[in-house]
Design a protein around this motif. Structure first.
Motif, PDB file in Angstrom:
ATOM      1  N   ASP A   1      31.074  18.610 -43.240  1.00 30.90           N
ATOM      2  CA  ASP A   1      30.244  19.232 -44.272  1.00 30.90           C
ATOM      3  C   ASP A   1      30.083  20.732 -44.011  1.00 30.90           C
ATOM      4  O   ASP A   1      29.101  21.334 -44.413  1.00 30.90           O
ATOM      5  CB  ASP A   1      28.877  18.542 -44.388  1.00 30.90           C
ATOM      6  CG  ASP A   1      28.149  18.464 -43.060  1.00 30.90           C
ATOM      7  OD1 ASP A   1      28.738  18.856 -42.036  1.00 30.90           O
ATOM      8  OD2 ASP A   1      26.988  18.013 -43.048  1.00 30.90           O
ATOM      9  N   GLN A   2      31.093  21.303 -43.351  1.00 31.90           N
ATOM     10  CA  GLN A   2      31.065  22.756 -43.083  1.00 31.90           C
ATOM     11  C   GLN A   2      32.329  23.425 -43.630  1.00 31.90           C
ATOM     12  O   GLN A   2      32.930  24.277 -42.979  1.00 31.90           O
ATOM     13  CB  GLN A   2      30.915  22.996 -41.579  1.00 31.90           C
ATOM     14  CG  GLN A   2      29.599  22.421 -41.031  1.00 31.90           C
ATOM     15  CD  GLN A   2      29.415  22.643 -39.545  1.00 31.90           C
ATOM     16  OE1 GLN A   2      30.392  22.856 -38.820  1.00 31.90           O
ATOM     17  NE2 GLN A   2      28.164  22.575 -39.086  1.00 31.90           N
ATOM     18  N   LEU A   3      32.705  23.043 -44.846  1.00 34.61           N
ATOM     19  CA  LEU A   3      33.994  23.471 -45.395  1.00 34.61           C
ATOM     20  C   LEU A   3      33.861  24.770 -46.195  1.00 34.61           C
ATOM     21  O   LEU A   3      34.318  24.879 -47.322  1.00 34.61           O
ATOM     22  CB  LEU A   3      34.574  22.341 -46.255  1.00 34.61           C
ATOM     23  CG  LEU A   3      34.599  20.957 -45.565  1.00 34.61           C
ATOM     24  CD1 LEU A   3      35.201  19.902 -46.481  1.00 34.61           C
ATOM     25  CD2 LEU A   3      35.374  21.012 -44.232  1.00 34.61           C
ATOM     26  N   SER A   4      33.228  25.766 -45.580  1.00 33.20           N
ATOM     27  CA  SER A   4      32.988  27.043 -46.254  1.00 33.20           C
ATOM     28  C   SER A   4      33.722  28.149 -45.513  1.00 33.20           C
ATOM     29  O   SER A   4      33.756  28.159 -44.285  1.00 33.20           O
ATOM     30  CB  SER A   4      31.486  27.387 -46.229  1.00 33.20           C
ATOM     31  OG  SER A   4      30.699  26.273 -46.542  1.00 33.20           O
ATOM     32  N   ASP A   5      34.255  29.112 -46.272  1.00 27.94           N
ATOM     33  CA  ASP A   5      34.906  30.259 -45.635  1.00 27.94           C
ATOM     34  C   ASP A   5      33.897  31.097 -44.866  1.00 27.94           C
ATOM     35  O   ASP A   5      34.175  31.578 -43.770  1.00 27.94           O
ATOM     36  CB  ASP A   5      35.559  31.142 -46.704  1.00 27.94           C
ATOM     37  CG  ASP A   5      36.930  30.612 -47.078  1.00 27.94           C
ATOM     38  OD1 ASP A   5      37.443  29.744 -46.337  1.00 27.94           O
ATOM     39  OD2 ASP A   5      37.463  31.048 -48.110  1.00 27.94           O
ATOM     40  N   ASP A   6      32.713  31.254 -45.491  1.00 28.89           N
ATOM     41  CA  ASP A   6      31.698  32.106 -44.854  1.00 28.89           C
ATOM     42  C   ASP A   6      30.793  31.241 -43.977  1.00 28.89           C
ATOM     43  O   ASP A   6      29.656  30.955 -44.316  1.00 28.89           O
ATOM     44  CB  ASP A   6      30.886  32.834 -45.937  1.00 28.89           C
ATOM     45  CG  ASP A   6      30.042  33.945 -45.325  1.00 28.89           C
ATOM     46  OD1 ASP A   6      30.288  34.298 -44.149  1.00 28.89           O
ATOM     47  OD2 ASP A   6      29.139  34.447 -46.011  1.00 28.89           O
ATOM     48  N   LEU A   7      31.340  30.850 -42.829  1.00 22.39           N
ATOM     49  CA  LEU A   7      30.622  29.963 -41.911  1.00 22.39           C
ATOM     50  C   LEU A   7      30.312  30.765 -40.645  1.00 22.39           C
ATOM     51  O   LEU A   7      31.176  31.481 -40.139  1.00 22.39           O
ATOM     52  CB  LEU A   7      31.533  28.770 -41.582  1.00 22.39           C
ATOM     53  CG  LEU A   7      30.916  27.601 -40.850  1.00 22.39           C
ATOM     54  CD1 LEU A   7      29.972  26.823 -41.796  1.00 22.39           C
ATOM     55  CD2 LEU A   7      31.998  26.648 -40.336  1.00 22.39           C
ATOM     56  N   SER A   8      29.093  30.606 -40.117  1.00 24.28           N
ATOM     57  CA  SER A   8      28.710  31.465 -38.978  1.00 24.28           C
ATOM     58  C   SER A   8      29.698  31.338 -37.813  1.00 24.28           C
ATOM     59  O   SER A   8      30.067  32.341 -37.196  1.00 24.28           O
ATOM     60  CB  SER A   8      27.280  31.135 -38.525  1.00 24.28           C
ATOM     61  OG  SER A   8      27.133  29.772 -38.231  1.00 24.28           O
ATOM     62  N   ALA A   9      30.163  30.120 -37.523  1.00 22.67           N
ATOM     63  CA  ALA A   9      31.070  29.946 -36.375  1.00 22.67           C
ATOM     64  C   ALA A   9      32.392  30.679 -36.610  1.00 22.67           C
ATOM     65  O   ALA A   9      32.990  31.218 -35.663  1.00 22.67           O
ATOM     66  CB  ALA A   9      31.326  28.461 -36.130  1.00 22.67           C
ATOM     67  N   LEU A  10      32.836  30.714 -37.871  1.00 16.98           N
ATOM     68  CA  LEU A  10      34.096  31.421 -38.152  1.00 16.98           C
ATOM     69  C   LEU A  10      33.919  32.926 -38.008  1.00 16.98           C
ATOM     70  O   LEU A  10      34.807  33.629 -37.509  1.00 16.98           O
ATOM     71  CB  LEU A  10      34.570  31.102 -39.567  1.00 16.98           C
ATOM     72  CG  LEU A  10      35.263  29.752 -39.780  1.00 16.98           C
ATOM     73  CD1 LEU A  10      35.628  29.574 -41.238  1.00 16.98           C
ATOM     74  CD2 LEU A  10      36.511  29.652 -38.903  1.00 16.98           C
ATOM     75  N   ARG A  11      32.742  33.396 -38.431  1.00 18.14           N
ATOM     76  CA  ARG A  11      32.486  34.843 -38.302  1.00 18.14           C
ATOM     77  C   ARG A  11      32.477  35.266 -36.832  1.00 18.14           C
ATOM     78  O   ARG A  11      32.835  36.381 -36.485  1.00 18.14           O
ATOM     79  CB  ARG A  11      31.144  35.209 -38.949  1.00 18.14           C
ATOM     80  CG  ARG A  11      31.158  35.204 -40.458  1.00 18.14           C
ATOM     81  CD  ARG A  11      29.996  36.026 -41.013  1.00 18.14           C
ATOM     82  NE  ARG A  11      28.704  35.551 -40.571  1.00 18.14           N
ATOM     83  CZ  ARG A  11      28.004  34.585 -41.164  1.00 18.14           C
ATOM     84  NH1 ARG A  11      28.493  33.977 -42.232  1.00 18.14           N
ATOM     85  NH2 ARG A  11      26.839  34.211 -40.697  1.00 18.14           N
ATOM     86  N   GLU A  12      32.045  34.336 -35.967  1.00 15.39           N
ATOM     87  CA  GLU A  12      31.968  34.652 -34.528  1.00 15.39           C
ATOM     88  C   GLU A  12      33.327  34.516 -33.851  1.00 15.39           C
ATOM     89  O   GLU A  12      33.513  34.966 -32.727  1.00 15.39           O
ATOM     90  CB  GLU A  12      30.975  33.706 -33.826  1.00 15.39           C
ATOM     91  CG  GLU A  12      29.545  33.853 -34.285  1.00 15.39           C
ATOM     92  CD  GLU A  12      28.926  35.182 -33.886  1.00 15.39           C
ATOM     93  OE1 GLU A  12      29.348  35.747 -32.860  1.00 15.39           O
ATOM     94  OE2 GLU A  12      28.028  35.657 -34.622  1.00 15.39           O
TER      95      GLU A  12
ATOM     96  N   GLY B   1      29.851  22.212 -48.542  1.00 14.49           N
ATOM     97  CA  GLY B   1      30.168  23.624 -48.320  1.00 14.49           C
ATOM     98  C   GLY B   1      31.226  24.176 -49.254  1.00 14.49           C
ATOM     99  O   GLY B   1      31.654  25.321 -49.109  1.00 14.49           O
ATOM    100  N   LEU B   2      31.670  23.376 -50.232  1.00 12.68           N
ATOM    101  CA  LEU B   2      32.701  23.872 -51.158  1.00 12.68           C
ATOM    102  C   LEU B   2      32.105  24.839 -52.178  1.00 12.68           C
ATOM    103  O   LEU B   2      32.818  25.647 -52.770  1.00 12.68           O
ATOM    104  CB  LEU B   2      33.387  22.701 -51.880  1.00 12.68           C
ATOM    105  CG  LEU B   2      34.168  21.741 -50.984  1.00 12.68           C
ATOM    106  CD1 LEU B   2      34.766  20.602 -51.804  1.00 12.68           C
ATOM    107  CD2 LEU B   2      35.270  22.465 -50.213  1.00 12.68           C
ATOM    108  N   LEU B   3      30.804  24.719 -52.409  1.00 15.51           N
ATOM    109  CA  LEU B   3      30.086  25.682 -53.249  1.00 15.51           C
ATOM    110  C   LEU B   3      28.890  26.201 -52.469  1.00 15.51           C
ATOM    111  O   LEU B   3      28.370  25.501 -51.588  1.00 15.51           O
ATOM    112  CB  LEU B   3      29.580  25.021 -54.540  1.00 15.51           C
ATOM    113  CG  LEU B   3      30.610  24.548 -55.561  1.00 15.51           C
ATOM    114  CD1 LEU B   3      29.908  23.841 -56.725  1.00 15.51           C
ATOM    115  CD2 LEU B   3      31.450  25.721 -56.093  1.00 15.51           C
ATOM    116  N   GLY B   4      28.409  27.391 -52.856  1.00 12.94           N
ATOM    117  CA  GLY B   4      27.220  27.953 -52.205  1.00 12.94           C
ATOM    118  C   GLY B   4      26.082  28.069 -53.204  1.00 12.94           C
ATOM    119  O   GLY B   4      26.308  28.126 -54.420  1.00 12.94           O
TER     120      GLY B   4
END
Ligand code: FAD
Ligand code: DLZ
Ligand code: SF4
Length: 511
Positions: free
Chosen positions: A13-24, A274-277
């Motif tokens: 359920d974390q299928l978003s481009d703008d995810l905190s872990a990805l930013r890190e 996470g597909l929509l915000g």
């Protein structure tokens, strides 16, 4: 942080481009771990449509991340080397890559947060900032308040976002246009329904696997139509705003036989995975209102669900803590009747709602609250079993959102944290908002005797059972006055017949 390779965990359920872990993370160095695992499909036996939706969406998101330059280790459920748990897959990935640490975004469930705390390699979790309100902000809002009412929280969120605001005043002069909603659906109403996506190859493969693995579970994977990528979710959003939002407010509480979707958004699976915000769905609703395509009651009502209810519910889950799901303020202990799993009951409202739930992994809010939820609280069903049922059956169910809605809003098992009074009603409410009673084996107008609507009997039984707790509640005083004004013999008959229904439930007899 060191310059060494780290694992980046991305959950279903974390299928978003703008995810905190990805930013890190660093795409040139780090390795993303995504895994379909039995521990997640089986900790409760999720509806097959929910599993198919998530696995197809996870596979597509992994492909999308690879296209963006990330290295992704993806374990399918039938991979023979799959350890079948998230910590196990983290360890396997660590052994394969040499990573000694991992990062992730905070999961939406205490169970998984503590599993990651105990994971065999250290996992540093970053806040899930895909929500409007952080844990700290919610705490700040809740601090010192006697009651945590959604309406006050919602107004803060309107001010914070500027959504439907004219300066510091609400657009149109009112914060809440619910007064214009809640209409009964007229006969012959044309319903657009949600956008149905034809399953593509990836989805068809997943459906096949899910059918083989989970075919004997509650619910069916047949006629699968959910979108399983961000593009599809965006199309669904556009379809909703154009076709259903204009009428969303009017019939928000209506229930119609054979029309499970009415004008509802059917966006919760996409939002929660996470597909929509939240921002883009609210902006779309606001833009449609500003363009004159959508009335104010519809746009405000929809935006309230997203930045009001959804955020408030999440705030409650994380504020109340891991013991929330085991609360039982009303001391209810009856087992969940078998018909919740089969729909096999003479009560039309329940057979219709449960039938839809089995087929679609969906029922709309009023069905969840005033049919299955209402029956459960009136019949004194064990809230832990009710909570588990809701977590199993809906495609949008994750504990952070499901538990406060069930334990709090619907079952009053939190003693009034979410709801200022229990959401209970007799058959009258269901009759007013639906056409179910017309084809029911029970008679909604009847107050006692053979064939009386069970809701009518259980309602008074509930109020009588919990008199000490509720009669002092100003919002319930009128109901106690009505009850007390009834003839004593009639009251006794009602209570005896209500007990008869509960006995039938206990015996597993059909009602
Ligand atoms: P719409 O009626 O079209 O509403 C639009 C959006 O508003 C939804 O997509 C959802 O994101 C949001 N929303 C509306 N009400 C709520 C609410 N009370 N809490 C959180 N978000 C809300 N919602 C879930 O997402 N997951 C659940 O597991 C869940 N369990 C529920 C259990 C019970 C007993 C009740 C009463 C409600 C529950 N809800 C849950 C809230 C609500 O019923 C669903 O969000 C809604 O039915 C989803 O369908 P929709 O997208 O067509 O919603
Ligand atoms: C719900 C779910 C299911 C059925 N399967 C998986 C899975 O195999 N892998 C995964 O990463 N996530 C899955 N999920 C979602 C998690 O259960 C969810 O992240 C937690 O419940 C926290 O919200
Ligand atoms: Fe439900 Fe009662 Fe109406 Fe039957 S009569 S559909 S049980 S509310």
């Amino acid at each position: 942080m060191s310059g060494e390779l780290r694992l980046i965990l991305i959950l279903g359920d974390q299928l978003s481009d703008d995810l905190s872990a990805l930013r890190e993370g660093d795409a040139d160095r780090d390795v993303i771990v995504m895994a379909e695992v039995q521990a997640e499909t089986d900790y409760v036996p999720h509806h097959p449509k929910k599993i198919a939706f998530l696995f197809s969406a996870m596979r597509k998101h992994a492909a999308h991340l690879r296209k963006q330059g990330w290295t992704v280790r993806y374990a399918t459920l039938d991979d023979p080397d799959n350890t079948q748990s998230i910590p196990g897959e983290m360890l396997r990935a660590a052994e394969a890559t040499g990573a000694t640490e991992a990062i992730g975004t905070e999961p939406g469930e205490f169970r998984l947060i503590s599993a990651l705390e105990d994971a065999p390699i250290p996992v540093h979790l970053f806040p899930d900032d895909r929500f409007l309100c952080s844990h700290a902000e919610f705490e700040g809002w809740a601090e010192g308040r006697k009651e945590l009412r959604m309406e006050w929280f919602y107004r803060e969120m309107r001010r914070k976002t500027g959504l439907m605001m004219e300066g510091d005043r609400p657009a149109g002069g009112k914060w809440n246009y619910d007064h214009d909603n809640r209409k009964r659906a007229p006969r012959g109403l044309t319903v657009p329904g949600p956008l149905r996506h034809e399953p593509d190859r990836i989805t068809r493969d997943v459906i096949e696997m899910v059918r083989n693995r989970f075919g004997d579970r509650y619910g069916s994977v047949n006629d699968f139509w959910f979108g399983t990528s961000r593009d599809m979710a965006l199309e669904s959003l556009g379809h909703f705003v154009q076709h259903s939002l204009p009428t969303f407010g009017d019939y928000q509480d209506a229930m119609v036989t054979g029309e499970p979707f009415l004008f509802h958004a059917l966006l919760s699976p996409y939002l929660n995975a996470g597909l929509l915000g939240w921002r883009e769905v609210c902006d779309a609703a606001q833009a449609a209102w500003m363009a004159g395509d959508v009335p104010i009651n519809a746009a405000e009502g929809f935006i309230r669900q997203i930045i009001g209810w959804r955020e408030y519910i999440r705030g409650i889950y994380f504020r109340e803590g891991p013991d929330y799901t085991s609360r039982n303020a009303l001391g209810a202990d009856r087992d969940l009747p078998e018909f919740y799993w089969t729909g096999d009951t003479d009560m039309r409202c329940l057979s219709e709602t449960i039938g839809t739930t089995m087929a679609e992994a969906y029922a709309h809010h009023i069905q969840r609250l005033m049919v299955t939820g209402n029956f459960a609280i009136l019949a004194g069903l064990d809230p832990a079993q009710v909570h588990e049922w809701y977590l199993v059956v809906y495609a949008d169910a994750y504990e952070w959102v499901e538990a406060p809605n069930v334990i709090g809003m619907s079952q009053f098992a939190d003693g009034g944290v979410v709801a200022s009074k229990p959401y209970v009603s007799g058959g009258n409410y269901i009759n007013r908002m639906s056409d179910y009673c017309k084809t029911c084996a029970y008679v909604v107008e009847q107050k006692s005797g053979e064939g009386t609507c069970p809701f009518n009997l259980l309602y008074w039984g509930f109020l009588d059972r919990h008199r000490d707790r509720f009669q002092g509640n100003p919002r319930m005083a009128q109901m106690y006055r009505t009850w007390d004004r009834m003839d004593a013999d009639h009251r006794q008959t009602v209570l005896t017949e209500a007990s008869g229904i509960l006995r039938k439930l206990d015996a597993g007899d059909r009602i």
